[in-house]
Structures are given as C-alpha cells and as structure tokens.
Design a protein around this motif. Structure first.
Motif, mmCIF file in Angstrom:
data_model
loop_
_atom_site.group_PDB
_atom_site.id
_atom_site.type_symbol
_atom_site.label_atom_id
_atom_site.label_comp_id
_atom_site.label_asym_id
_atom_site.label_seq_id
_atom_site.Cartn_x
_atom_site.Cartn_y
_atom_site.Cartn_z
ATOM 1 N N ALA A 212 0.826 -1.212 0.000
ATOM 2 C CA ALA A 212 0.000 0.000 0.000
ATOM 3 C C ALA A 212 0.858 1.258 0.000
ATOM 4 O O ALA A 212 0.512 2.259 -0.636
ATOM 5 N N ASP A 213 1.992 1.238 0.714
ATOM 6 C CA ASP A 213 2.896 2.397 0.721
ATOM 7 C C ASP A 213 3.451 2.663 -0.676
ATOM 8 O O ASP A 213 3.533 3.809 -1.124
ATOM 9 N N THR A 214 3.865 1.588 -1.354
ATOM 10 C CA THR A 214 4.422 1.737 -2.698
ATOM 11 C C THR A 214 3.356 2.190 -3.688
ATOM 12 O O THR A 214 3.593 3.089 -4.504
ATOM 13 N N MET A 215 2.188 1.571 -3.632
ATOM 14 C CA MET A 215 1.116 1.956 -4.563
ATOM 15 C C MET A 215 0.679 3.391 -4.328
ATOM 16 O O MET A 215 0.341 4.117 -5.281
ATOM 17 N N GLU A 216 0.712 3.841 -3.078
ATOM 18 C CA GLU A 216 0.265 5.195 -2.749
ATOM 19 C C GLU A 216 1.167 6.259 -3.370
ATOM 20 O O GLU A 216 0.752 7.399 -3.553
ATOM 21 N N VAL A 217 2.410 5.898 -3.687
ATOM 22 C CA VAL A 217 3.288 6.813 -4.403
ATOM 23 C C VAL A 217 2.705 7.139 -5.777
ATOM 24 O O VAL A 217 2.869 8.258 -6.283
ATOM 25 N N MET A 218 2.000 6.174 -6.372
ATOM 26 C CA MET A 218 1.512 6.308 -7.743
ATOM 27 C C MET A 218 0.024 6.627 -7.851
ATOM 28 O O MET A 218 -0.418 7.176 -8.869
ATOM 29 N N ALA A 219 -0.767 6.280 -6.822
ATOM 30 C CA ALA A 219 -2.218 6.510 -6.881
ATOM 31 C C ALA A 219 -2.796 6.441 -5.477
ATOM 32 O O ALA A 219 -2.212 5.810 -4.589
ATOM 33 N N PRO A 220 -3.957 7.058 -5.234
ATOM 34 C CA PRO A 220 -4.607 6.947 -3.925
ATOM 35 C C PRO A 220 -4.956 5.501 -3.597
ATOM 36 O O PRO A 220 -5.309 4.716 -4.485
ATOM 37 N N VAL A 221 -4.861 5.137 -2.318
ATOM 38 C CA VAL A 221 -5.166 3.766 -1.895
ATOM 39 C C VAL A 221 -6.206 3.714 -0.780
ATOM 40 O O VAL A 221 -6.652 2.629 -0.407
#
Length: 501
Positions: A212-221
């Motif tokens: 979730a931390d990594t994905m949040e760099v690219m899009a809202p989670v």
C-alpha cells in the motif's frame, strides 16, 4: 459529584490503542481509584470506548476538569470540542478466562476465539492481556482446528465483499524479502487478461515499505468498500489499503502486538492471511513463500509446514489455495522503500531496458500461476502473462487502475543521497535482508516516501574496490547521516569474499 469531564484532543498518535490522559488531582481519578494504566470506560451519547489511562502530574498541561483523548480514542468516540464524557470502570473482559486457559495449554473452541476477537475490537483487553493471548498461541500452540476457528472468528467480526459467484483471483506473499513488490505488476497482468483481482494490501509496520505504501506513491489507496467495488467493476482490479476497509479488523490489532515481540506463529499467520482473503471475496489464492536464511521463512521444512496449514485451513474455509515457493536469498529489484520500489514497478510495466529482471521474472511466475488457475491448464499461464506485459496491455491496465483509484502520479526522487562503496575487490555472495531493510528504515522509509536504498550491486556480482554497493536515499541530511552511520557500522550487510586470481 459528577462523573463527567470535558473532552479535549491530546493530538497524540497512539496508533490503534485508545489512550486517555487525566490530571492526577482530578476528582474522578480520586473517587474511582483510577491510576496509571487503569482501563477506563468513556461514554459519549450512544458511543463508548475502553481506553488506557495515562496520568498527568499536578500542575501539568491538563486541567483537573478535563480528559484528553489520543487520536484513535477521539476518532473512535466521535468526540467534538466541548463534549463531556462519562467515566467509569469497565466490566471485566469476558475473554480473560479464555486467555488464561490458553496460557495453560488448553484448546479453545470457535466461540472462545469469537469472544477474544470481540473484546479485542472493543478495546476491552489491555496490551498486556492481548500480548498474553498471542504469546499463548505462538509457535505450534494452535492446531489445525483451532487455526480454522480463529480464522472464522476474525472473518465474522468484519465485513465481507460478495462478487456474486464470480471467480476472484488473489495473491499474497508471506513477506520478509525487501523490494519484492510484485503485486502491482501481477494485478495489472491478471486484470489485463480479463480476470477479477481486487487486491487489498497493508502498509508497513516494521518494514521499509508495504504494498500500500508503494502503490500510494503512484495513486490513492484509501478507498472504502463502495469505491473499491466501483473500481474493480470498471477495470477488473485494484491495489488498495486494507486498513480503510472493515475486513478482518482484528488482524491489525494482533499485528500491532506481534511485530514488536517478533512472534512467529504458523496458526496466527494462516488466520491473518486467509481471513482477509475470504473477507475480500477471493475464490482462488496464490501464496508466495520466499525461503532464505534471512527471509521470514528460513528453511524448506518451515515452508512445508506453513504450506500444509495454509492448504488445509484454506480448504476448510472454501478457498482454493495454491503455493509458490521462491528464492529468498536476497532483496528483489533495485529499490527498497516506497518511491524506489514504485520506480522498479513502472520500469517493468514500461518494458524499460534497465528494468530489474528478477522483479519481472517473479511477477511473471506469479501472474502465470494465477492465469493457470483461471484456465485450469497448467504451464501456459506464464507465456500468456509475458505476452500481456510485453505488448503493453499490462501497462495500459495499470494506468486504468490508477486513474480509477483517483489518478496516477510519478514517483519523486530523494534530494539527499550517499553511496556505500566496496572496501575491496571480490564476490558479493550474500545480502542480509534484515540489515538492509533496517538501513532503509533509518533513512526514513516508509514515512518519507522517497527514502530507502537503491542497490547498485547484486548477488553474484564481482565488484572492484571503490565500486558502489548501494546508495542511501533520504528526504533530509539528518536522516541520511543517521542511516549512513548505521550502514558504515554494519559492513556485514554485504560481505565481499576475496577471489584468488
């Protein structure tokens, strides 16, 4: 004498543990016999919580007619400035006798685990009591039947997503391998193949980055259940933070205690994984188990034991579980930390020439495994996954997922960096997963999204004296200096074996 106090926000983050602060000369403290660490019930209208008391010395920052609430307590109670809460002793936790019984080696039934889970969610258990329960269940102290009972209790305490009988694919990695950020790639490939894959993931607690931390760099989670369903119905998949959903909510409370104690329990791990998979509505789950000397699973025998329990309990829960044993000798990809891992994910999806091949290969293995499950034909899924990746279909699907979740953004680079160089020439034969993760955390990951480690040398490389082994990335010079000092004190993270010419 009134039992109410004016409620004020303490603005202190105690994570999920509600805490209340009261002055030691407060009339309620004296009358009720409240002392530090006492469990206190606070009622406000129709809502109530049980919080742990911290006492503020006389003449401190808190008035005698006030009670300050931690961030989690304030939110759980739904308090507003000017509210007055009623204070009393809570009833003893019904699960106390169950915890004591388990501590003495007795087996617990489904109703016993359900009571423990309910008391956990109501914060009726102190951290000591919760630690006692989890310790009593650690190691091999939960058998298969008890593991199923705990899994069902955790599942039943939260919400569930229903996909109306459709096939729903999912994957999970048991963890312990820095940089192993295959999930966004796998979700993109599987969704591009036309399958449903609603992926909920966790934030890091003790690691440099969670999915979730990594994905949040690219899009809202931070999507709720309704938003998650809307995304998946529109584009076939998602990668969101599970903490914004009420799916197996007791698990986060258990993890909060397990991680600092470094507890290792097959039963608890199985219950954690499978309760969340069942809650999100998965029908078929592929579980990746990296095995290595400094990974979470350190031997093949441990992997076999964990795998057997996952398969057995999954079958009892109506889940089709498939195992994938992978190499856990060292980190995957080049980046360790949210933005650095996101850059690796994008490099693979964009088919860049410098994309980390080990991350690509692992993602194709897992995506191929899921496509094999979907088709019912073993051995053809990996080639199909590679075709979807190489054609750009997976990248396009990933961008659709990001757009549906709220919009895509590029990872940002860290402003402060320092190279750690090889002290001599030789062969890089091992990388300590735990130490390299520790350095990334000291640099600021995951709190600082741009912080972490970028590996400049990989396992099996022959390096020259003065050649960069890895680069520390940080958001500030202070954090960089802190991580650098630890790194320089631990050269064993990447030992160089001298090679005879």
């Amino acid at each position: 004498m009134t039992q109410t106090l004016s409620l004020v926000p303490a603005r202190i983050d105690t994570y999920r543990q509600p805490v209340v602060y009261m002055a030691e000369d407060c009339h309620i403290c004296r009358a009720e016999g409240f002392a530090a660490q006492t469990r206190v019930r606070i009622d406000l209208g129709e809502r109530w919580i049980v919080a742990t008391l911290n006492v503020v010395a006389t003449g401190g920052w808190l008035k005698v007619d006030q009670a300050a609430l931690s961030v989690s307590a304030w939110s759980a109670l739904g308090a507003r400035p000017g509210d007055r809460g009623r204070f009393s002793h809570p009833e003893p936790a019904a699960s106390a006798t169950r915890i004591r019984a388990k501590a003495y080696g007795e087996r617990l039934a489904g109703r016993d685990f359900a009571v423990v889970v309910r008391d956990t969610l109501d914060n009726r258990l102190s951290e000591i009591e919760l630690a006692a329960f989890l310790t009593a269940c650690t190691g091999d102290r939960l058998d298969e039947v008890e593991t199923e009972a705990l899994t069902r209790a955790m599942l039943d305490a939260g919400d569930r997503l229903d996909w109306e009988g459709r096939r729903v694919l999912d994957k999970h990695c048991v963890g312990g391998l820095p940089g192993n950020r295959t999930t966004p790639i796998v979700v993109a490939i599987v969704a591009a193949a036309g399958e449903l894959i609603p992926k909920t993931s966790s934030r890091a607690i003790t690691s440099p980055a969670g999915t979730a931390d990594t994905m949040e760099v690219m899009a809202p989670v931070d999507l709720d259940a309704a938003a998650l369903r809307k995304v998946v119905e529109a584009v076939g998949g998602c990668v969101v933070w599970g903490g914004a959903l009420n799916l197996s909510p007791a698990d986060d409370h258990f993890i909060r205690i397990e991680r600092p104690l470094d507890l290792d329990s097959t039963g608890q791990l199985v219950a954690s994984v499978l309760s969340k998979k069942a809650a999100v509505g998965s029908s078929h789950v592929l579980i990746d188990m990296p095995v290595g000397p400094t990974a979470k699973v350190r031997s093949r025998s441990a992997a076999d034991a964990l795998g057997a329990r996952l398969l057995a309990v999954g079958r009892r829960m109506g889940l089709d579980v498939t195992l994938h044993i992978s190499d856990g000798a060292g980190p995957v990809g080049r980046g360790i930390g949210p933005a650095l891992e996101a850059a690796d994910v994008l490099a693979v999806l964009r088919r860049q020439a410098d994309a980390p091949m080990d991350l690509r290969s692992r993602a194709l293995d897992l995506a191929g495994g899921l496509l094999d499950i979907a088709s019912g034909v073993h051995g053809k899924g990996r080639a199909r996954a590679a075709a979807l990746l190489d054609s750009g279909a997976a990248e396009a699907k990933f961008m659709m997922i990001c757009a549906a979740q709220g919009g895509f953004r590029e990872p940002e680079a860290a402003p402060a960096r320092h190279e750690i160089i090889a002290p001599r020439a030789g062969m890089l034969e091992t990388i300590d997963n735990r130490i390299i993760a520790r350095i990334a955390k000291l640099a600021g990951a995951p709190r600082q999204k741009c912080a972490g480690i970028r590996l400049d040398s990989r396992l099996g490389d022959r390096v020259e004296a003065g050649q960069p082994l890895y680069t520390i990335h940080a958001a500030t010079r202070g954090e960089l200096a802190y991580a650098r000092a630890y790194a320089e004190a631990h050269p064993e993270v990447m030992p160089i074996r001298e090679v005879t010419p």
